[in-house]
Design a protein around this motif. Sequence first.
Motif, PDB file in Angstrom:
ATOM      1  N   THR A 220       0.825  -1.209   0.000  1.00 19.96           N
ATOM      2  CA  THR A 220       0.000   0.000   0.000  1.00 19.96           C
ATOM      3  C   THR A 220       0.861   1.262   0.000  1.00 19.96           C
ATOM      4  N   TYR A 221       2.155   1.138   0.245  1.00 24.27           N
ATOM      5  CA  TYR A 221       3.069   2.284   0.358  1.00 24.27           C
ATOM      6  C   TYR A 221       2.510   3.308   1.342  1.00 24.27           C
ATOM      7  N   ASP A 222       2.103   2.806   2.484  1.00 20.77           N
ATOM      8  CA  ASP A 222       1.454   3.641   3.496  1.00 20.77           C
ATOM      9  C   ASP A 222       2.009   3.241   4.861  1.00 20.77           C
ATOM     10  N   SER A 223       2.760   4.127   5.498  1.00 18.17           N
ATOM     11  CA  SER A 223       3.384   3.821   6.784  1.00 18.17           C
ATOM     12  C   SER A 223       2.593   4.377   7.960  1.00 18.17           C
ATOM     13  N   SER A 224       1.362   4.806   7.736  1.00 22.85           N
ATOM     14  CA  SER A 224       0.544   5.349   8.814  1.00 22.85           C
ATOM     15  C   SER A 224       0.198   4.256   9.812  1.00 22.85           C
ATOM     16  N   LEU A 225      -0.355   4.661  10.966  1.00 23.50           N
ATOM     17  CA  LEU A 225      -0.642   3.719  12.040  1.00 23.50           C
ATOM     18  C   LEU A 225      -1.901   2.893  11.808  1.00 23.50           C
ATOM     19  N   LYS A 226      -2.638   3.178  10.750  1.00 23.72           N
ATOM     20  CA  LYS A 226      -3.846   2.405  10.491  1.00 23.72           C
ATOM     21  C   LYS A 226      -3.503   0.948  10.180  1.00 23.72           C
TER      22      LYS A 226
ATOM     23  N   LEU B 126      -3.262  -2.547   8.289  1.00 25.35           N
ATOM     24  CA  LEU B 126      -3.081  -2.821   6.867  1.00 25.35           C
ATOM     25  C   LEU B 126      -4.407  -3.074   6.155  1.00 25.35           C
ATOM     26  N   SER B 127      -5.302  -3.833   6.777  1.00 26.03           N
ATOM     27  CA  SER B 127      -6.579  -4.145   6.128  1.00 26.03           C
ATOM     28  C   SER B 127      -7.348  -2.873   5.784  1.00 26.03           C
ATOM     29  N   GLN B 128      -7.309  -1.900   6.689  1.00 27.29           N
ATOM     30  CA  GLN B 128      -7.987  -0.640   6.427  1.00 27.29           C
ATOM     31  C   GLN B 128      -7.320   0.110   5.281  1.00 27.29           C
ATOM     32  N   LYS B 129      -6.006   0.052   5.210  1.00 27.16           N
ATOM     33  CA  LYS B 129      -5.285   0.699   4.109  1.00 27.16           C
ATOM     34  C   LYS B 129      -5.690   0.098   2.765  1.00 27.16           C
ATOM     35  N   ILE B 130      -5.835  -1.221   2.732  1.00 30.31           N
ATOM     36  CA  ILE B 130      -6.232  -1.880   1.487  1.00 30.31           C
ATOM     37  C   ILE B 130      -7.644  -1.467   1.091  1.00 30.31           C
ATOM     38  N   LEU B 131      -8.549  -1.417   2.057  1.00 31.30           N
ATOM     39  CA  LEU B 131      -9.933  -1.030   1.772  1.00 31.30           C
ATOM     40  C   LEU B 131     -10.018   0.383   1.207  1.00 31.30           C
ATOM     41  N   GLU B 132      -9.071   1.220   1.542  1.00 31.13           N
ATOM     42  CA  GLU B 132      -9.071   2.596   1.042  1.00 31.13           C
ATOM     43  C   GLU B 132      -8.474   2.700  -0.355  1.00 31.13           C
ATOM     44  N   ARG B 133      -8.095   1.578  -0.949  1.00 32.18           N
ATOM     45  CA  ARG B 133      -7.455   1.572  -2.266  1.00 32.18           C
ATOM     46  C   ARG B 133      -8.181   0.613  -3.197  1.00 32.18           C
ATOM     47  N   PRO B 134      -9.283   1.058  -3.802  1.00 31.41           N
ATOM     48  CA  PRO B 134     -10.085   0.162  -4.649  1.00 31.41           C
ATOM     49  C   PRO B 134      -9.317  -0.409  -5.838  1.00 31.41           C
ATOM     50  N   ARG B 135      -8.362   0.329  -6.370  1.00 27.78           N
ATOM     51  CA  ARG B 135      -7.590  -0.209  -7.495  1.00 27.78           C
ATOM     52  C   ARG B 135      -6.710  -1.385  -7.038  1.00 27.78           C
ATOM     53  N   LEU B 136      -6.203  -1.300  -5.819  1.00 31.19           N
ATOM     54  CA  LEU B 136      -5.416  -2.407  -5.278  1.00 31.19           C
ATOM     55  C   LEU B 136      -6.304  -3.624  -5.074  1.00 31.19           C
ATOM     56  N   ILE B 137      -7.507  -3.407  -4.574  1.00 33.98           N
ATOM     57  CA  ILE B 137      -8.443  -4.522  -4.397  1.00 33.98           C
ATOM     58  C   ILE B 137      -8.734  -5.180  -5.730  1.00 33.98           C
ATOM     59  N   GLU B 138      -8.934  -4.379  -6.759  1.00 39.34           N
ATOM     60  CA  GLU B 138      -9.222  -4.949  -8.080  1.00 39.34           C
ATOM     61  C   GLU B 138      -8.023  -5.728  -8.610  1.00 39.34           C
TER      62      GLU B 138
ATOM     63  N   GLN C 283     -14.893  -7.049   5.896  1.00 34.50           N
ATOM     64  CA  GLN C 283     -15.237  -6.213   4.763  1.00 34.50           C
ATOM     65  C   GLN C 283     -14.339  -6.510   3.565  1.00 34.50           C
ATOM     66  N   LEU C 284     -13.049  -6.717   3.824  1.00 35.74           N
ATOM     67  CA  LEU C 284     -12.121  -7.010   2.736  1.00 35.74           C
ATOM     68  C   LEU C 284     -12.463  -8.329   2.050  1.00 35.74           C
ATOM     69  N   ALA C 285     -12.823  -9.333   2.835  1.00 31.25           N
ATOM     70  CA  ALA C 285     -13.218 -10.619   2.242  1.00 31.25           C
ATOM     71  C   ALA C 285     -14.424 -10.443   1.325  1.00 31.25           C
ATOM     72  N   VAL C 286     -15.396  -9.658   1.766  1.00 31.29           N
ATOM     73  CA  VAL C 286     -16.596  -9.426   0.965  1.00 31.29           C
ATOM     74  C   VAL C 286     -16.256  -8.639  -0.293  1.00 31.29           C
ATOM     75  N   GLU C 287     -15.401  -7.612  -0.161  1.00 30.80           N
ATOM     76  CA  GLU C 287     -15.003  -6.813  -1.325  1.00 30.80           C
ATOM     77  C   GLU C 287     -14.305  -7.688  -2.368  1.00 30.80           C
TER      78      GLU C 287
END
Length: 544
Positions: free
Chosen positions: A125-131, A133-145, A169-173
């Motif tokens: 996700t190239y995201d080092s924030s404290l959130k 990882l699963s939440q970071k992925i959910l915020e990136r629909p292109r990555l999910i696709e 939520q990620l499993a469902v997406e």
Amino acid sequence: MSSKRVDMMQAQLASSATVGEQFQILKEQLRDRWQAVERYDTSSDADIIVVPSLSLDQRELLKIEGFHHYEERLLFSLIRLRNPRTRLVYITSQPLHPSVVDYYLQLLPGIPFSHARDRLLLLSTYDSSLKPLSQKILERPRLIERIRQAVRRDRSYLSCYNSTAAEQQLAVELGIPLFALDPDLLQWGTKSGSRQIFAEAGVPHPDGSELVWTAADLATAAAELWERQPYLKRMVVKLNEGFSGEGNALLDLRHLQEYAPGTVTHADRVAALQENFAHLKFESKGETWANFGSRIPELGAIVEAFIEGVVKRSPSVQARILPTGEVEILSTHDQILGGPSGQVYLGCQFPADESYRLRLQELGLRIGKNLAEKGAIERYSVDFVAVHQPDGVGSREWDIQAIEINLRKGGTTHPFMTLRFLTNGRYDLSSGLFYSQQGRAKYYIATDNLQKERYRGLLPNDLMDIIAQNQLHFDTSTETGTVFHLMGCLSEFGKLGLTSIGNSPQQAEDIYSRLVKALDEETRPLSDDDPSASHCMPMSWSRV
């Protein structure tokens, strides 16, 4: 079922069902296919998506140095690529160092490196924030696709560190079953939920309180516990959703004897205990009552009797609940604990002592059946305290008390799964031992906390040089040696994880000691004045 058919079904589900309902339907699909995707032989044809998200309270995670590198702890999953028909997607917050990935792939016996690498897709996700990882992925629909397009969803499943609403939520997406606990059942992995399970399953556990949400109620619960056990010396205060012992604190009653039962009123005792919360002995370095107390209304807390003992150990049992409802015991360990009062997980030895490992299996099975009746699936572990007690006839026996359930992967997961995947061996329930395919019993020592100031600045490539020069690597021909993890922690924190595997407990200890000696020699300071503060595991692992 084809991926196109799966897409059609998921589209129909999404138009008419809630996330929870879609998740349950996916779970039914998992029940149908899990036997195929979980086989370890070459006939297994599966795509595995690994999301090593630490979806835990982020403020509690901050108590663990280098926790953001703990996404590397599930890299043992790459060893699954020893099966030439398995494909794997591994997602992280930040890209993994190429040397770390190469290290794992070169462990695979009989599989060309290039063949395994072609079946591995690394995403970030190239995201080092404290959130998480699963939440970071959910915020990136292109990555999910991209993930969706990379796998055959009719023969894939999602694996994670722990399961929350974000993983659901990620499993469902993705439209892919999650082989993990239903988040609706997370309460059974809390401190208070664990106590309820122990009571229902008839498993011995310390006297303690129900869940409370204020410091005042906590003081009342502590006073009531003291009144039930007037000779109690210490109590443990636990945040309900703490982990690794970092959310624990010790209340010493030996300095409060003027408020002991029979000396003052109940109200005075409550007031004195609440006042003394400011003097709790915290397991986490730098923790204060101001911060700890502020978490109680958010996370809840319990208090329970601290188990005293001159000879005391901290064993655990690991198991999993299959989608069929069957409970499978995986392993037992003697945990190595540290911290001010010995409640923080540092490492483990496999297997647990032979004098009680079968008893651990029995209690773990009892707990697992209770969890299965509630609908839980996948991995769980149970931590115990074992105290050596006289049995009244001159000999001694172990008093075993359960203290908590973890409904997730944990510190003992990756060492055992590393051994299992590397050797393709089997766990023997009758003895509590693990045997390789050659019939050799295997033993190991593992830690996430080999940490010294002098190790800071070592890059993954430096570690590879040290491993090669000192022949510290795992030897697939003898199935002995050391497997490393948490290599990303090394440069910044001087911290490293490892599993030292031997054909006897002594050989495992010797391998570990040789490794530490080599690292110390390779990082010897230029001067004789070494200011390093060591948090490493003890050089002697012999059981007390």
